[in-house]
Design a protein around this motif. Structure first.
Motif, short mmCIF file in Angstrom:
data_model
loop_
_atom_site.label_atom_id
_atom_site.label_comp_id
_atom_site.label_asym_id
_atom_site.label_seq_id
_atom_site.Cartn_x
_atom_site.Cartn_y
_atom_site.Cartn_z
N ILE A 87 0.89 -1.16 0.00
CA ILE A 87 0.00 0.00 0.00
C ILE A 87 0.93 1.21 0.00
O ILE A 87 1.64 1.45 0.99
CB ILE A 87 -0.89 -0.03 1.26
CG1 ILE A 87 -1.77 -1.28 1.24
CG2 ILE A 87 -1.71 1.25 1.37
CD1 ILE A 87 -2.33 -1.67 2.59
N TRP A 97 -5.07 5.32 0.76
CA TRP A 97 -5.74 4.02 0.63
C TRP A 97 -6.40 3.65 1.95
O TRP A 97 -5.78 3.74 3.01
CB TRP A 97 -4.67 2.97 0.27
CG TRP A 97 -5.13 1.84 -0.59
CD1 TRP A 97 -5.33 1.90 -1.94
CD2 TRP A 97 -5.40 0.50 -0.19
NE1 TRP A 97 -5.71 0.67 -2.39
CE2 TRP A 97 -5.76 -0.21 -1.34
CE3 TRP A 97 -5.37 -0.18 1.03
CZ2 TRP A 97 -6.08 -1.56 -1.32
CZ3 TRP A 97 -5.70 -1.52 1.06
CH2 TRP A 97 -6.06 -2.19 -0.10
N ASP A 98 -7.65 3.25 1.90
CA ASP A 98 -8.36 2.73 3.08
C ASP A 98 -8.54 3.76 4.19
O ASP A 98 -8.42 3.42 5.37
CB ASP A 98 -7.64 1.49 3.64
CG ASP A 98 -8.06 0.25 2.88
OD1 ASP A 98 -8.95 0.35 2.03
OD2 ASP A 98 -7.50 -0.81 3.16
N HIS A 102 -13.27 -0.01 7.89
CA HIS A 102 -13.77 -1.19 7.17
C HIS A 102 -13.15 -2.44 7.77
O HIS A 102 -12.16 -2.37 8.50
CB HIS A 102 -13.38 -1.11 5.70
CG HIS A 102 -11.89 -1.16 5.51
ND1 HIS A 102 -11.08 -0.07 5.77
CD2 HIS A 102 -11.06 -2.17 5.16
CE1 HIS A 102 -9.82 -0.41 5.56
NE2 HIS A 102 -9.77 -1.68 5.20
N ASP A 104 -11.45 -5.84 6.03
CA ASP A 104 -10.92 -6.09 4.68
C ASP A 104 -11.78 -7.09 3.91
O ASP A 104 -12.18 -8.14 4.45
CB ASP A 104 -9.49 -6.66 4.76
CG ASP A 104 -8.49 -5.62 5.22
OD1 ASP A 104 -8.68 -4.43 4.90
OD2 ASP A 104 -7.53 -6.00 5.92
N LEU A 117 0.42 -6.35 8.68
CA LEU A 117 0.81 -5.14 7.96
C LEU A 117 2.18 -4.73 8.50
O LEU A 117 2.36 -4.59 9.72
CB LEU A 117 -0.22 -4.04 8.22
CG LEU A 117 -0.16 -2.81 7.32
CD1 LEU A 117 -0.48 -3.17 5.86
CD2 LEU A 117 -1.14 -1.74 7.81
N THR A 129 -2.63 3.87 11.98
CA THR A 129 -3.80 3.07 11.61
C THR A 129 -4.68 2.95 12.85
O THR A 129 -4.18 2.65 13.94
CB THR A 129 -3.39 1.68 11.09
OG1 THR A 129 -2.45 1.85 10.01
CG2 THR A 129 -4.61 0.91 10.56
N TRP A 246 -3.90 -8.26 12.92
CA TRP A 246 -5.24 -8.00 13.46
C TRP A 246 -6.21 -9.10 13.07
O TRP A 246 -6.00 -9.81 12.10
CB TRP A 246 -5.77 -6.63 13.05
CG TRP A 246 -6.08 -6.41 11.60
CD1 TRP A 246 -7.22 -6.74 10.95
CD2 TRP A 246 -5.25 -5.77 10.63
NE1 TRP A 246 -7.15 -6.35 9.64
CE2 TRP A 246 -5.95 -5.75 9.42
CE3 TRP A 246 -3.96 -5.19 10.68
CZ2 TRP A 246 -5.42 -5.19 8.26
CZ3 TRP A 246 -3.44 -4.64 9.52
CH2 TRP A 246 -4.17 -4.65 8.34
N HIS A 253 -10.89 -1.12 10.77
CA HIS A 253 -9.67 -0.33 10.81
C HIS A 253 -9.69 0.68 9.67
O HIS A 253 -10.42 0.53 8.69
CB HIS A 253 -8.42 -1.22 10.71
CG HIS A 253 -8.30 -1.98 9.43
ND1 HIS A 253 -8.95 -3.15 9.19
CD2 HIS A 253 -7.59 -1.71 8.29
CE1 HIS A 253 -8.67 -3.60 7.98
NE2 HIS A 253 -7.84 -2.73 7.40
N ALA A 255 -6.78 3.72 7.67
CA ALA A 255 -5.52 4.45 7.64
C ALA A 255 -5.87 5.92 7.88
O ALA A 255 -6.64 6.50 7.12
CB ALA A 255 -4.86 4.27 6.27
N ARG A 268 4.83 6.72 2.17
CA ARG A 268 4.41 5.69 3.14
C ARG A 268 4.24 4.39 2.38
O ARG A 268 3.48 4.32 1.41
CB ARG A 268 3.11 6.09 3.80
CG ARG A 268 2.60 5.11 4.86
CD ARG A 268 1.33 5.68 5.47
NE ARG A 268 0.80 4.95 6.61
CZ ARG A 268 -0.12 3.98 6.55
NH1 ARG A 268 -0.57 3.58 5.38
NH2 ARG A 268 -0.58 3.42 7.65
N MET A 270 3.44 0.38 3.14
CA MET A 270 3.05 -0.68 4.07
C MET A 270 2.87 -1.96 3.25
O MET A 270 2.43 -1.91 2.10
CB MET A 270 1.73 -0.35 4.76
CG MET A 270 1.67 1.02 5.39
SD MET A 270 2.84 1.26 6.73
CE MET A 270 2.05 0.32 8.03
N ARG A 272 1.15 -5.74 3.09
CA ARG A 272 0.11 -6.55 3.75
C ARG A 272 0.08 -7.99 3.26
O ARG A 272 0.11 -8.23 2.05
CB ARG A 272 -1.26 -5.91 3.53
CG ARG A 272 -2.32 -6.53 4.44
CD ARG A 272 -3.63 -5.78 4.33
NE ARG A 272 -4.52 -6.44 3.41
CZ ARG A 272 -5.65 -5.90 2.95
NH1 ARG A 272 -5.99 -4.69 3.32
NH2 ARG A 272 -6.42 -6.57 2.12
C1 SIN Z 1 -5.31 -1.64 5.27
O1 SIN Z 1 -6.47 -1.23 5.28
O2 SIN Z 1 -5.04 -2.82 5.15
C2 SIN Z 1 -4.17 -0.67 5.35
C3 SIN Z 1 -4.22 0.23 6.52
C4 SIN Z 1 -3.07 1.20 6.48
O3 SIN Z 1 -2.43 1.40 5.45
O4 SIN Z 1 -2.81 1.79 7.53
#
Ligand code: SIN
Length: 284
Positions: A87, A97-98, A102, A104, A117, A129, A246, A253, A255, A268, A270, A272
């Protein structure tokens, strides 16, 4: 007093979340240590492990101790390990993103049971997050509302598949392009803890089964507002090489897109790994 002997666990808030210390996830985990991590995970729903120097394969191997790893249906993964994807928010990008609470991939028949993550590149502060506890979201409703929701199912939709990548400079679309939809109970029972949790988010949940979107929206909006309240949640403040795990069945969760000032000028990244789940178990 802690009842863990192989790890140290420090809760983050009264609602959920814990930091886990005294463990190196790059090393193969023995069954007793994995059992303690799993117990902490069921107790706190989201765990964060600091200072983990992990290869992509080591992130995959740790994540796979909890179940099979599945690719994101719409986002291209790593060349060597396509089940893992990144991400990426480039400096100055206007979308994050996100950035909406939600769970996932709620539109899969078997939504993920969890995810890891891993923080590869992060701003020096911010871009946390946030998580909320959906056991508590359910338990803090009135008995009348619980009884109503216990019998409901809802339709969860992916929406347009290209939106998962085409707004973002450095994220690539996977070839598979069909929109997806799945009907799930609004209250689900956790297969390990037996507790009930709310399973709805306006990010994906469009309507109750047998009702129109217009009829469904007022109650869905109430449930969304209820389920993301600050006192039901915690925020993970990232450091380089932090890894979070998680339980996607019982958390929402998002972002936090506090991309203002200096935070906006940083990249940034990340990474996953998404863990396959089971069809959500209804109350009855
Ligand atoms: C996610 O929703 O999986 C990513 C959350 C994030 O980037 O902090």
């Amino acid at each position: 007093m802690s009842d863990y002997t192989r790890i140290r666990v420090k809760p983050i808030t009264g609602a959920l979340g814990a930091e886990v210390f005294d463990i190196d996830l790059a090393q193969p985990l023995d069954d007793a240590t994995l059992a303690e991590i799993t117990r902490a995970w069921h107790n706190h729903l989201v765990l964060i492990f600091r200072d983990q120097d992990l290869t992509d394969q080591q992130q995959y191997d740790f994540s796979a101790r909890f179940g099979p790893i599945i690719p994101h249906p719409y986002v291209k993964g790593l060349p060597e390990i396509p089940e893992i994807f990144q991400i990426i928010r480039e400096p100055g990008e206007s979308y994050s993103w996100d950035s909406f609470y939600h769970s996932d991939l709620m539109f899969l028949e078997r939504p993920p049971l969890g995810a890891t993550l891993y923080a590869k590149e992060i701003p020096p502060y911010g871009a946390d997050t946030a998580f909320t506890n959906q056991y508590l979201a359910y338990e803090t409703l009135s008995d009348g509302m619980k009884a109503l929701l216990d019998g409901l199912e809802a339709v969860n939709e992916s929406g347009d598949p290209v939106k998962y990548s085409n707004r973002y400079q450095s994220m690539e679309e996977l070839a598979k392009n069909d929109a997806m939809s799945a009907t799930h109970p609004v209250v689900r029972v956790h297969p390990d803890t037996g507790r009930k949790s709310l399973f709805a988010s306006l990010a994906f949940t469009k309507r109750f089964k047998g009702m129109t979107e217009k009829e469904s929206l007022p109650l869905l909006q109430f449930l969304y507002d209820h389920s993301i309240q600050a006192h039901l949640g915690c925020r993970l403040a990232w450091q380089p090489q932090s890894l979070a795990l998680w339980d996607n069945r019982v958390c929402l969760h998002h972002a936090v897109s506090d991309y203002f000032g200096e935070v906006a000028t940083h990249r940034r990244v990340m990474q996953r790994a998404t863990i396959e789940g089971e069809p959500p178990i209804p109350v009855h």
